[in-house]
Structures are given as C-alpha cells and as structure tokens.
Design a protein around this motif. Structure first.
Motif, mmCIF file in Angstrom:
data_model
loop_
_atom_site.group_PDB
_atom_site.id
_atom_site.type_symbol
_atom_site.label_atom_id
_atom_site.label_comp_id
_atom_site.label_asym_id
_atom_site.label_seq_id
_atom_site.Cartn_x
_atom_site.Cartn_y
_atom_site.Cartn_z
ATOM 1 N N LEU A 63 14.773 55.791 -17.420
ATOM 2 C CA LEU A 63 14.566 57.008 -18.209
ATOM 3 C C LEU A 63 14.749 58.276 -17.382
ATOM 4 O O LEU A 63 15.306 59.266 -17.861
ATOM 5 N N CYS A 64 14.272 58.260 -16.145
ATOM 6 C CA CYS A 64 14.262 59.478 -15.321
ATOM 7 C C CYS A 64 15.546 59.694 -14.538
ATOM 8 O O CYS A 64 15.856 60.837 -14.171
ATOM 9 N N VAL A 102 17.184 63.256 -13.056
ATOM 10 C CA VAL A 102 17.170 63.499 -11.605
ATOM 11 C C VAL A 102 18.590 63.719 -11.103
ATOM 12 O O VAL A 102 18.848 64.639 -10.317
ATOM 13 N N LEU A 103 19.535 62.906 -11.539
ATOM 14 C CA LEU A 103 20.927 63.066 -11.104
ATOM 15 C C LEU A 103 21.498 64.401 -11.570
ATOM 16 O O LEU A 103 22.233 65.067 -10.836
ATOM 17 N N PHE A 104 21.161 64.806 -12.775
ATOM 18 C CA PHE A 104 21.631 66.095 -13.264
ATOM 19 C C PHE A 104 21.011 67.242 -12.473
ATOM 20 O O PHE A 104 21.683 68.209 -12.130
ATOM 21 N N ALA A 105 19.726 67.122 -12.159
ATOM 22 C CA ALA A 105 19.044 68.183 -11.417
ATOM 23 C C ALA A 105 19.570 68.291 -9.989
ATOM 24 O O ALA A 105 19.700 69.386 -9.445
ATOM 25 N N GLN A 106 19.881 67.167 -9.376
ATOM 26 C CA GLN A 106 20.408 67.201 -8.016
ATOM 27 C C GLN A 106 21.825 67.750 -7.993
ATOM 28 O O GLN A 106 22.216 68.423 -7.055
ATOM 29 N N ALA A 107 22.601 67.438 -9.019
ATOM 30 C CA ALA A 107 23.983 67.901 -9.165
ATOM 31 C C ALA A 107 24.803 67.636 -7.903
ATOM 32 O O ALA A 107 25.653 68.424 -7.527
ATOM 33 N N GLU A 108 24.512 66.526 -7.256
ATOM 34 C CA GLU A 108 25.224 66.132 -6.043
ATOM 35 C C GLU A 108 25.217 67.229 -4.986
ATOM 36 O O GLU A 108 26.189 67.444 -4.270
ATOM 37 N N ARG A 125 5.120 42.752 -14.482
ATOM 38 C CA ARG A 125 4.859 43.863 -15.404
ATOM 39 C C ARG A 125 5.105 45.213 -14.719
ATOM 40 O O ARG A 125 5.720 46.106 -15.302
ATOM 41 N N ALA A 126 4.635 45.355 -13.479
ATOM 42 C CA ALA A 126 4.828 46.612 -12.753
ATOM 43 C C ALA A 126 6.301 46.856 -12.468
ATOM 44 O O ALA A 126 6.785 47.983 -12.578
ATOM 45 N N ALA A 127 7.027 45.807 -12.108
ATOM 46 C CA ALA A 127 8.453 45.953 -11.840
ATOM 47 C C ALA A 127 9.195 46.343 -13.121
ATOM 48 O O ALA A 127 10.087 47.197 -13.091
ATOM 49 N N ASP A 128 8.817 45.721 -14.233
ATOM 50 C CA ASP A 128 9.439 46.087 -15.514
ATOM 51 C C ASP A 128 9.183 47.555 -15.856
ATOM 52 O O ASP A 128 10.095 48.275 -16.279
ATOM 53 N N GLN A 129 7.956 47.995 -15.658
ATOM 54 C CA GLN A 129 7.618 49.394 -15.945
ATOM 55 C C GLN A 129 8.353 50.348 -15.002
ATOM 56 O O GLN A 129 8.822 51.407 -15.421
ATOM 57 N N TRP A 130 8.463 49.953 -13.734
ATOM 58 C CA TRP A 130 9.135 50.820 -12.760
ATOM 59 C C TRP A 130 10.621 50.940 -13.085
ATOM 60 O O TRP A 130 11.189 52.027 -13.037
ATOM 61 N N VAL A 131 11.246 49.819 -13.428
ATOM 62 C CA VAL A 131 12.671 49.843 -13.779
ATOM 63 C C VAL A 131 12.887 50.653 -15.054
ATOM 64 O O VAL A 131 13.841 51.430 -15.155
ATOM 65 N N PHE A 132 12.008 50.515 -16.021
ATOM 66 C CA PHE A 132 12.122 51.284 -17.256
ATOM 67 C C PHE A 132 11.966 52.782 -16.980
ATOM 68 O O PHE A 132 12.748 53.607 -17.464
ATOM 69 N N ALA A 133 10.965 53.147 -16.165
ATOM 70 C CA ALA A 133 10.764 54.559 -15.822
ATOM 71 C C ALA A 133 11.956 55.108 -15.047
ATOM 72 O O ALA A 133 12.390 56.243 -15.272
ATOM 73 N N LEU A 134 12.506 54.302 -14.146
ATOM 74 C CA LEU A 134 13.680 54.735 -13.384
ATOM 75 C C LEU A 134 14.886 54.937 -14.304
ATOM 76 O O LEU A 134 15.631 55.903 -14.159
#
Length: 96
Positions: free
Chosen positions: A65-66, A70-76, A54-63
């Motif tokens: 979504l986010c 995060v990738l846009f904010a980092q902008a490489e 359950r925790a792994a499913d929630q973590w993967v789902f949160a990742l």
C-alpha cells in the motif's frame, strides 16, 4: 606541472564517469532491496510461526500500500543527486 599544483581554488573537478555514477546508483538500490528483504526475514525468524506468518502478511500488505506513495515522494532523488553534473546548480534543503 604536477597534479597537486593544478588543483587550486579555481580548478574544476574532473567529471565523474557515467559508469561510476551507475555503479553507485546500483549499489544504493541493491542495499535498499537487501534491507527490505532482511526486515522480512527478521520478522519471520523472531516471532512464533503463527504470529510470524500473520506479521509478515501484514508487513507485505502495508508495504504494497505504501510503496507507490514512497516511490512518488522520493522521485528518484537519490539517483538524480548522485548523477548531478558539477556544472549544474546544487540542490539544497532550502530549494524544497
């Protein structure tokens, strides 16, 4: 003339090769991916099987979504800053 005497205050540093810059960027991206994988493995190993799933499913789902935000904010910026030319103006925290 020795190399030590030519590195005075007005001397320009040797430009870094593209191969070296690429290798540093690759190492950074690989380290980031390995840490994400290690976090998922730690979640799975430290919890009971039902709670871990359950925790792994929630973590993967949160990742999932986010990650785009995060990738846009980092902008490489890591790659840009590591591949920056010595002649280019330096980025500082005040320029943001």
């Amino acid at each position: 003339m020795s190399e030590a005497s030519s590195s005075g205050p007005g001397a320009r540093p040797k430009p870094t090769s593209l191969r070296r810059l690429f290798s540093w960027a690759l190492v950074g991206q690989g380290t980031y991916a390995a840490s994400q994988w290690a976090l998922l493995v730690a979640i799975a190993k430290l919890l009971t099987p039902v709670a871990a799933e359950r925790a792994a499913d929630q973590w993967v789902f949160a990742l999932a979504l986010c990650a785009p935000f995060v990738l846009f904010a980092q902008a490489e910026m890591r790659v840009l800053l590591s591949a920056e030319s010595p002649d280019a103006p330096r980025f500082g925290t005040r320029s943001y």
